[in-house]
Design a protein around this motif. Structure first.
Motif, PDB file in Angstrom:
ATOM      1  N   ARG A   1      32.630 -21.585 -22.238  1.00  0.00           N
ATOM      2  CA  ARG A   1      31.173 -21.748 -22.387  1.00  0.00           C
ATOM      3  C   ARG A   1      30.450 -21.395 -21.095  1.00  0.00           C
ATOM      4  O   ARG A   1      29.386 -20.797 -21.105  1.00  0.00           O
ATOM      5  CB  ARG A   1      30.843 -23.171 -22.839  1.00  0.00           C
ATOM      6  N   ASN A   2      31.069 -21.776 -19.973  1.00  0.00           N
ATOM      7  CA  ASN A   2      30.499 -21.431 -18.670  1.00  0.00           C
ATOM      8  C   ASN A   2      30.360 -19.908 -18.527  1.00  0.00           C
ATOM      9  O   ASN A   2      29.298 -19.391 -18.165  1.00  0.00           O
ATOM     10  CB  ASN A   2      31.401 -22.000 -17.569  1.00  0.00           C
ATOM     11  N   ALA A   3      31.426 -19.191 -18.865  1.00  0.00           N
ATOM     12  CA  ALA A   3      31.400 -17.731 -18.748  1.00  0.00           C
ATOM     13  C   ALA A   3      30.406 -17.128 -19.742  1.00  0.00           C
ATOM     14  O   ALA A   3      29.621 -16.257 -19.394  1.00  0.00           O
ATOM     15  CB  ALA A   3      32.795 -17.164 -18.981  1.00  0.00           C
ATOM     16  N   LEU A   4      30.441 -17.620 -20.967  1.00  0.00           N
ATOM     17  CA  LEU A   4      29.535 -17.101 -22.000  1.00  0.00           C
ATOM     18  C   LEU A   4      28.075 -17.300 -21.594  1.00  0.00           C
ATOM     19  O   LEU A   4      27.239 -16.409 -21.721  1.00  0.00           O
ATOM     20  CB  LEU A   4      29.815 -17.800 -23.337  1.00  0.00           C
ATOM     21  N   PHE A   5      27.788 -18.492 -21.057  1.00  0.00           N
ATOM     22  CA  PHE A   5      26.434 -18.770 -20.598  1.00  0.00           C
ATOM     23  C   PHE A   5      26.008 -17.754 -19.540  1.00  0.00           C
ATOM     24  O   PHE A   5      24.895 -17.239 -19.575  1.00  0.00           O
ATOM     25  CB  PHE A   5      26.345 -20.197 -20.041  1.00  0.00           C
ATOM     26  N   HIS A   6      26.922 -17.420 -18.621  1.00  0.00           N
ATOM     27  CA  HIS A   6      26.594 -16.457 -17.582  1.00  0.00           C
ATOM     28  C   HIS A   6      26.305 -15.074 -18.152  1.00  0.00           C
ATOM     29  O   HIS A   6      25.406 -14.382 -17.694  1.00  0.00           O
ATOM     30  CB  HIS A   6      27.718 -16.361 -16.545  1.00  0.00           C
ATOM     31  N   ASN A   7      27.079 -14.674 -19.176  1.00  0.00           N
ATOM     32  CA  ASN A   7      26.812 -13.378 -19.800  1.00  0.00           C
ATOM     33  C   ASN A   7      25.421 -13.343 -20.430  1.00  0.00           C
ATOM     34  O   ASN A   7      24.695 -12.354 -20.310  1.00  0.00           O
ATOM     35  CB  ASN A   7      27.856 -13.059 -20.869  1.00  0.00           C
ATOM     36  N   ILE A   8      25.066 -14.422 -21.107  1.00  0.00           N
ATOM     37  CA  ILE A   8      23.764 -14.457 -21.775  1.00  0.00           C
ATOM     38  C   ILE A   8      22.639 -14.471 -20.738  1.00  0.00           C
ATOM     39  O   ILE A   8      21.654 -13.740 -20.848  1.00  0.00           O
ATOM     40  CB  ILE A   8      23.672 -15.674 -22.714  1.00  0.00           C
ATOM     41  N   TYR A   9      22.832 -15.290 -19.677  1.00  0.00           N
ATOM     42  CA  TYR A   9      21.857 -15.348 -18.602  1.00  0.00           C
ATOM     43  C   TYR A   9      21.715 -13.978 -17.948  1.00  0.00           C
ATOM     44  O   TYR A   9      20.606 -13.513 -17.681  1.00  0.00           O
ATOM     45  CB  TYR A   9      22.319 -16.395 -17.578  1.00  0.00           C
ATOM     46  N   PHE A  10      22.835 -13.331 -17.743  1.00  0.00           N
ATOM     47  CA  PHE A  10      22.851 -11.993 -17.157  1.00  0.00           C
ATOM     48  C   PHE A  10      22.037 -11.027 -18.020  1.00  0.00           C
ATOM     49  O   PHE A  10      21.188 -10.286 -17.527  1.00  0.00           O
ATOM     50  CB  PHE A  10      24.309 -11.512 -17.054  1.00  0.00           C
ATOM     51  N   PHE A  11      22.298 -11.073 -19.324  1.00  0.00           N
ATOM     52  CA  PHE A  11      21.573 -10.186 -20.253  1.00  0.00           C
ATOM     53  C   PHE A  11      20.064 -10.403 -20.164  1.00  0.00           C
ATOM     54  O   PHE A  11      19.295  -9.449 -20.058  1.00  0.00           O
ATOM     55  CB  PHE A  11      22.072 -10.427 -21.688  1.00  0.00           C
ATOM     56  N   ILE A  12      19.641 -11.656 -20.159  1.00  0.00           N
ATOM     57  CA  ILE A  12      18.202 -11.955 -20.135  1.00  0.00           C
ATOM     58  C   ILE A  12      17.573 -11.493 -18.816  1.00  0.00           C
ATOM     59  O   ILE A  12      16.576 -10.768 -18.804  1.00  0.00           O
ATOM     60  CB  ILE A  12      17.966 -13.467 -20.351  1.00  0.00           C
ATOM     61  N   MET A  13      18.188 -11.869 -17.695  1.00  0.00           N
ATOM     62  CA  MET A  13      17.612 -11.525 -16.394  1.00  0.00           C
ATOM     63  C   MET A  13      17.584 -10.024 -16.159  1.00  0.00           C
ATOM     64  O   MET A  13      16.588  -9.456 -15.706  1.00  0.00           O
ATOM     65  CB  MET A  13      18.409 -12.198 -15.264  1.00  0.00           C
ATOM     66  N   VAL A  14      18.700  -9.379 -16.483  1.00  0.00           N
ATOM     67  CA  VAL A  14      18.792  -7.946 -16.250  1.00  0.00           C
ATOM     68  C   VAL A  14      17.817  -7.190 -17.155  1.00  0.00           C
ATOM     69  O   VAL A  14      17.196  -6.215 -16.745  1.00  0.00           O
ATOM     70  CB  VAL A  14      20.255  -7.492 -16.453  1.00  0.00           C
ATOM     71  N   SER A  15      17.647  -7.669 -18.383  1.00  0.00           N
ATOM     72  CA  SER A  15      16.693  -7.021 -19.293  1.00  0.00           C
ATOM     73  C   SER A  15      15.284  -7.097 -18.718  1.00  0.00           C
ATOM     74  O   SER A  15      14.564  -6.100 -18.679  1.00  0.00           O
ATOM     75  CB  SER A  15      16.707  -7.686 -20.669  1.00  0.00           C
ATOM     76  N   ILE A  16      14.895  -8.275 -18.272  1.00  0.00           N
ATOM     77  CA  ILE A  16      13.546  -8.431 -17.733  1.00  0.00           C
ATOM     78  C   ILE A  16      13.360  -7.546 -16.506  1.00  0.00           C
ATOM     79  O   ILE A  16      12.411  -6.774 -16.414  1.00  0.00           O
ATOM     80  CB  ILE A  16      13.275  -9.912 -17.376  1.00  0.00           C
ATOM     81  N   LEU A  17      14.318  -7.641 -15.576  1.00  0.00           N
ATOM     82  CA  LEU A  17      14.157  -6.921 -14.311  1.00  0.00           C
ATOM     83  C   LEU A  17      14.295  -5.411 -14.475  1.00  0.00           C
ATOM     84  O   LEU A  17      13.463  -4.646 -13.990  1.00  0.00           O
ATOM     85  CB  LEU A  17      15.181  -7.432 -13.284  1.00  0.00           C
ATOM     86  N   GLU A  18      15.342  -4.992 -15.167  1.00  0.00           N
ATOM     87  CA  GLU A  18      15.602  -3.553 -15.226  1.00  0.00           C
ATOM     88  C   GLU A  18      14.619  -2.843 -16.146  1.00  0.00           C
ATOM     89  O   GLU A  18      14.133  -1.766 -15.833  1.00  0.00           O
ATOM     90  CB  GLU A  18      17.048  -3.286 -15.634  1.00  0.00           C
ATOM     91  N   LEU A  19      14.319  -3.448 -17.285  1.00  0.00           N
ATOM     92  CA  LEU A  19      13.374  -2.790 -18.190  1.00  0.00           C
ATOM     93  C   LEU A  19      11.953  -2.902 -17.641  1.00  0.00           C
ATOM     94  O   LEU A  19      11.188  -1.940 -17.683  1.00  0.00           O
ATOM     95  CB  LEU A  19      13.464  -3.372 -19.602  1.00  0.00           C
ATOM     96  N   GLY A  20      11.591  -4.059 -17.114  1.00  0.00           N
ATOM     97  CA  GLY A  20      10.241  -4.245 -16.580  1.00  0.00           C
ATOM     98  C   GLY A  20       9.978  -3.325 -15.399  1.00  0.00           C
ATOM     99  O   GLY A  20       9.060  -2.512 -15.417  1.00  0.00           O
TER     100      GLY A  20
END
Lengths: 300, 275
Positions: A66-85
């Motif tokens: 769950r710890n790793a999965l949470f990091h993947n999801i967090y990564f997806f959200i942050m990277v989407s905002i930063l890279e797409l924005g």
């Protein structure tokens, strides 16, 4: 289209189909099968039913998973905002009437051609707490208080990894958005100017709505890629995904489980395969949707 | 095109220049450090190196085993790209040109590979390679790269071939040319732009790949550049001047290639990933 002897069809298609079936399709099926077994890689395989999945989801590996999965999801959200924005904003800047666009674009894309693991090592040095350039710069401009052990502090490490990832990939998104913006018919923008629209209004009401399909495609790709993260964590924090697993992702967890590495609680191909199957189950609907979308767009 | 006034343009240039500085600084840093001594790296982080000797380079080149690494990377990347282009263009040709039962099914079967992240199947791949004695060999790496490259290459090349009118082949067929001759002499030259795109996308991906060498290669002498640097980084961490030199040497060739071929790179990599 022509009707020819079957042997030519076989001659042309057999090599690729054989390789693809043996080394791509079969391994996927085999992963599913292995996930029901315990097998350290040698000796007999022991059928254990759904035990591997129970171990991962609710059993002894639950917290780690769950710890790793949470990091993947967090990564997806942050990277989407930063890279797409940021990617969209810089692309807008690079489609105005400025000079030197090609040079800017080329340099922006440069980090993308460097191996991710080498990017990791370069930033590992930049972020070195004692002599790394980042902290040296902060100290020399009087912001020494902000000089932190970027990769050694569990509350900072994962965000630092995300920023390094943005540094590496941003240029790709800039270029994709540029390609999408220059496809907008110039008449639309000219008409908006005639109507007295400001640049901000044109970006907001003309350019942005017309690049929404690009945002959608990139979001799908980012989702798939976010579950593939491995190299950057490996280069900056090692397979143990330190400090204290604060940067662990499914990729590093999968690697530790399947191929060991110090400190892994159990090295087992079956357990590793079960993790792969779980990642697969999360990613495959999205990637099938992506394959469907590009195939449909192509036919239009 | 958005029209901007002089003030807006100045702000835009300022933003873009800051962005460029952020991109260049890390490369500049390893390049500077690669000429310094360890003492200099610690004591004078911002000043240029006091002397330009290649001492660090020679040491790092030997200790990181870069002769082998460059050779291995070149062999693996070129062979894999050649393999991908060959088998995928053949398959794409069969699907695009020939009519046979299950043609549509075969296409979907191959395209499904676009949705399968190959890394997730690494355990069975490892086991299979072990069984056929290709573990820890360059041929094993090449086999995996070719196999996992087929889906994307076939997809792109087949679509490109669909746009070539069949009539072009007619006269050659009348002259009695074999299907193989028609394929190599008429169709392949016509899809060259697509072959270049597929070639570059795959070459960069394979040249830079770290994951498969990490799993498949485990003896010294067979490692590709990313793996060699990774091993070197582990063994010589603290010898930052040597690591900087090794990193400089390993990023330079692909950087130079990129600056020469940037147009192809950019078209290939962006279009390749999206379409």
């Amino acid at each position: 289209m022509q009707k020819v002897k079957i042997r030519y069809m076989l001659l042309f298609s057999t090599p690729a189909i054989l390789l693809y079936t043996i080394f791509v399709i079969y391994p996927f099926i085999y992963s599913f099968i292995l996930s029901f077994y315990n097998w350290p890689g040698v000796g007999p395989k022991i059928f254990v039913g759904l035990k591997n999945f129970r171990d991962i989801l609710t059993g002894p590996f639950g917290a780690e998973f769950r710890n790793a999965l949470f990091h993947n999801i967090y990564f997806f959200i942050m990277v989407s905002i930063l890279e797409l924005g940021l990617g969209f904003l810089i692309a807008v800047l690079l489609t105005t009437n400025i000079k030197g666009k090609r040079l800017f674009q080329t340099l922006a894309y440069l980090p993308n051609v460097i191996s991710m693991v080498l990017v990791g090592f370069i930033w590992n040095m930049m972020l070195n707490p004692q002599w790394g350039l980042i902290n040296q710069i902060l100290k020399s401009v009087g912001l020494g208080a902000l000089a932190k052990p970027w990769l050694g502090d569990p509350s900072l490490a994962f965000n630092t990894i995300i920023l390094v990832n943005v540094w590496r990939h941003l240029g790709f998104y800039v270029l994709v958005f540029i390609a999408s913006i220059i496809n907008i018919p110039p008449d639309l923008i000219d008409a908006a100017y005639i109507d007295g629209a400001s640049n901000f209004q044109i970006v907001r009401y003309v350019i942005f709505p017309l690049t929404v399909p690009t945002f959608q495609t990139l979001l799908i790709l980012l989702f798939i890629w976010s579950f593939n993260v491995f190299d950057i964590v490996y280069a900056l924090e090692g397979v143990q995904a330190g400090p204290f697993r604060s940067t662990d992702v499914l990729g590093t967890l999968f690697y530790r489980t399947a191929f060991g590495g110090l400190g892994s609680s159990r090295m087992d191909f079956g357990l590793g395969a079960a993790i792969a199957v779980l990642i697969f189950v999360m990613v495959i609907p999205v990637s099938m949707f992506y394959a469907y979308v590009i195939e449909k767009r192509r036919r239009k | 095109m958005l029209r901007t006034g002089i003030v807006a343009r100045t702000i835009i240039y300022a933003i873009l220049i800051v962005y460029m500085i952020l991109i260049i600084t890390p490369f500049l840093m390893i390049f500077m450090n690669s000429f310094k001594s360890l003492r200099e790296i610690f004591l004078r982080p911002f000043s240029p190196p006091s002397r330009f000797t290649f001492e660090n380079y020679i040491k790092a080149w030997k200790k990181a085993n870069l002769t082998n690494a460059f050779l291995n990377s070149a062999i693996v990347s070129f062979a894999s790209v050649a393999g991908i282009l060959l088998v995928s263009s053949m398959l794409a040709y069969a699907i695009s040109r020939y009519e046979f039962p299950l043609r549509r099914f075969l296409y979907i079967y191959v395209i499904a590979g676009l949705a399968l992240p190959a890394r997730l199947a690494i355990i069975p791949i490892y086991v299979i390679l072990q069984k056929i004695n290709l573990l820890d060999t360059r041929l094993g790496l090449i086999t995996i790269y070719v196999s996992t490259g087929i889906a994307f290459a076939t997809f792109l090349l087949k679509n490109f071939m669909d746009d070539i009118p069949v009539e072009i082949e007619e006269s050659a067929r009348m002259d009695g040319a074999t299907p193989w001759t028609i394929f190599t002499k008429i169709d392949l030259p016509l899809i060259r732009p697509a072959l270049v795109v597929v070639g570059i996308v795959n070459f960069v991906g394979i040249w830079n790949d770290f994951f498969f060498p990490l799993i498949i290669i485990n003896s010294r002498g067979k490692e590709t550049i990313p793996l060699a640097i990774s091993i070197f980084f582990g063994e010589y961490s603290n010898q930052w001047q040597l690591i900087s030199a090794a990193l400089s040497m390993s990023v330079l060739p692909i950087m130079i290639t990129f600056f020469i071929l940037s147009r192809y790179f950019i078209v290939g990599m962006t279009q390749g990933a999206i379409k």
